[in-house]
Design a protein around this motif. Structure first.
Motif, short mmCIF file in Angstrom:
data_model
loop_
_atom_site.label_atom_id
_atom_site.label_comp_id
_atom_site.label_asym_id
_atom_site.label_seq_id
_atom_site.Cartn_x
_atom_site.Cartn_y
_atom_site.Cartn_z
N GLU A 171 0.75 -1.28 0.11
CA GLU A 171 0.25 -0.37 -0.56
C GLU A 171 0.73 1.16 0.07
O GLU A 171 0.45 2.52 -0.61
CB GLU A 171 -0.93 -0.08 1.30
N ARG A 174 1.55 1.96 -3.62
CA ARG A 174 1.26 2.20 -4.26
C ARG A 174 0.87 3.92 -3.77
O ARG A 174 0.28 4.42 -4.90
CB ARG A 174 0.05 1.68 -4.21
N ARG A 175 0.91 3.96 -2.86
CA ARG A 175 0.20 5.55 -2.96
C ARG A 175 2.46 6.62 -2.94
O ARG A 175 1.72 7.73 -3.78
CB ARG A 175 0.64 5.35 -1.06
N TYR A 203 -7.62 1.09 -4.71
CA TYR A 203 -7.53 1.57 -4.02
C TYR A 203 -8.21 3.41 -4.10
O TYR A 203 -8.03 4.10 -5.07
CB TYR A 203 -6.39 1.28 -2.69
#
Length: 205
Positions: A171, A174-175, A203
């Motif tokens: 995550e 991805r951010r 997301y």
């Protein structure tokens, strides 16, 4: 006023002495090309004209040197010349380069835009911003981008494949990828659509 001495200095400049005192430095070639020499009488108006001639010559030389290093837009070239020259001399130098075909905003914009899109993979919005920074007319920039017709999702995919593929399962990774893409001008809608090909679900960032 009388020119009492002309002393060559560094960087193709000459020190001009008037009535026995140092007055200013001028371009050596401009001084040699003028009708003035040691012993000549010179009025305030004539001195001003000689200064202008010197400034214009230095500005044109700077323009030629900059162009020899790489291509420039008109605004970019004028801005750089003005670091060492007055505004009027810089404008005249750029106009002369344009007359000679050495500066062409359309040619420059096309090359620069192709690099922004096809090499750096910037978004259309990101490319527009970069082109505006160089002083490229908005209508011309839009015309060129319309011709290139970049597919945002295709370029997002290339960026993810080459820079972020290994971190997309995480995550935090991805951010980081999303933040980078948004800084490049890509919309969340396009980013999320492409990310869905790499993750099991989309997301919310």
């Amino acid at each position: 006023m009388k020119i009492t001495d002309i002393v060559p200095k560094r960087k193709r400049l000459s020190a001009i002495y008037i009535d026995g005192e140092f007055a200013l430095k001028l371009d050596t070639e401009a001084v040699l090309a003028s009708r003035f020499s040691v012993g000549s009488e010179i009025s305030d108006e004539e001195l001003r004209e000689l200064i202008d001639l010197s400034n214009e010559k230095r500005a044109k030389e700077k323009a030629l040197w900059l162009i020899s290093c790489r291509d420039h837009s008109k605004r970019e070239l004028e801005t750089k010349i003005r670091r060492d020259s007055d505004e009027e001399s810089a404008k005249k130098a750029v106009e002369r380069m344009e007359e000679l075909g050495l500066v062409d905003d359309e040619r420059y914009a096309r090359r620069y835009c192709e690099q922004l899109i096809n090499v750096k993979h910037l978004s259309r919005r990101g490319a527009m911003y970069k082109l505006s920074e160089k002083g490229i007319d908005k209508e011309l920039a839009e015309q060129i981008l319309d011709e290139l017709d970049p597919d945002p999702r295709e370029h997002i995919s290339i960026i993810l494949e080459t820079k972020y593929k290994s971190v997309l399962k995480d995550e935090k990774g991805r951010r980081r990828a999303v933040a980078a893409l948004q800084r490049m001008g890509y919309s969340w809608g396009d980013i999320n659509a492409v990310l869905s090909d790499y993750t099991e679900e989309c997301y919310e960032i």
